[in-house]
Design an enzyme around this catalytic site. Sequence first.
Site, mmCIF file in Angstrom:
data_model
loop_
_atom_site.group_PDB
_atom_site.id
_atom_site.type_symbol
_atom_site.label_atom_id
_atom_site.label_comp_id
_atom_site.label_asym_id
_atom_site.label_seq_id
_atom_site.Cartn_x
_atom_site.Cartn_y
_atom_site.Cartn_z
ATOM 1 N N CYS A 126 -9.938 41.863 17.979
ATOM 2 C CA CYS A 126 -8.918 42.911 17.905
ATOM 3 C C CYS A 126 -7.557 42.234 18.034
ATOM 4 C CB CYS A 126 -9.148 44.000 18.960
ATOM 5 S SG CYS A 126 -9.053 43.435 20.669
ATOM 6 N N ARG A 181 -10.262 46.674 22.917
ATOM 7 C CA ARG A 181 -11.404 46.982 22.046
ATOM 8 C C ARG A 181 -12.436 45.873 21.962
ATOM 9 N NH1 ARG A 181 -7.623 48.298 17.067
ATOM 10 N NH2 ARG A 181 -6.471 46.681 18.183
ATOM 11 N N ASP A 196 -6.538 51.695 18.036
ATOM 12 C CA ASP A 196 -5.993 50.935 19.168
ATOM 13 C C ASP A 196 -5.672 51.911 20.300
ATOM 14 O OD1 ASP A 196 -4.545 49.458 20.941
ATOM 15 O OD2 ASP A 196 -3.244 48.538 19.437
HETATM 16 P P1 4NP Z 1 -6.561 45.575 21.809
HETATM 17 O O1 4NP Z 1 -5.361 46.513 22.313
HETATM 18 O O2 4NP Z 1 -6.087 44.939 20.535
HETATM 19 O O3 4NP Z 1 -7.684 46.538 21.592
HETATM 20 O O4 4NP Z 1 -6.820 44.576 22.930
HETATM 21 C C1 4NP Z 1 -4.060 46.057 22.500
HETATM 22 C C2 4NP Z 1 -3.757 45.336 23.633
HETATM 23 C C3 4NP Z 1 -2.459 44.926 23.833
HETATM 24 C C4 4NP Z 1 -1.484 45.223 22.922
HETATM 25 C C5 4NP Z 1 -1.794 45.945 21.782
HETATM 26 C C6 4NP Z 1 -3.089 46.345 21.573
HETATM 27 N N1 4NP Z 1 -0.146 44.810 23.154
HETATM 28 O O5 4NP Z 1 0.726 45.157 22.334
HETATM 29 O O6 4NP Z 1 0.131 44.131 24.146
#
Ligand code: 4NP
Length: 156
Positions: A9, A15, A122
């Site tokens: 991800c 995720r 997300d």
């Molecule tokens: P992930 O979610 O891609 O599912 O781990 C996110 C975690 C952090 C961020 C964006 C999405 N961020 O912008 O820090």
Amino acid sequence: MPTRILMVCLGNICRSPLAEGILRDKVDPDVVIVDSAGTAGYHIGNPPDPRSISVARKYGLDISQQRSRKFTSVDLEAFDIIYAMDHSNYAHILDMARDETEMGKVKMLLQDGGSKTVEVPDPYYGPEGGFERVFHLIDKACTAIAAKYTEKPWDE
Ligand code: 4NP
């Protein structure tokens, strides 16, 4: 040789840690090896988001020991299948692929898991309920994916 599957991800804290924990729980570790990574390096070394840890715990999985790492081009060699959670992750990984063999390893998780929904949304900026939905989307896909490989012998 076990099949090596990588869940990817953006941050590797919401995720893909769930996808790693969920799929690992459904497969024989001698048959399928599961890991996860993020295309961005914002959270390198950090544990999963507390909301992911919490929803996993609710369904009997402990993902708290995982640590975020950044996806690298070495992963395109080291893994057999690379599952992207959304189209942005997918495009990012494909951009790093050097040949058709590497390109052929990259798939959308939900699509390969037979879901009508294509992207794992997300949940980072959304309300807590987003994590519950994400858990179920991933869980369903991983049940189908685990069945493609060998399920745990004790489940049969
Ligand atoms: P992930 O979610 O891609 O599912 O781990 C996110 C975690 C952090 C961020 C964006 C999405 N961020 O912008 O820090």
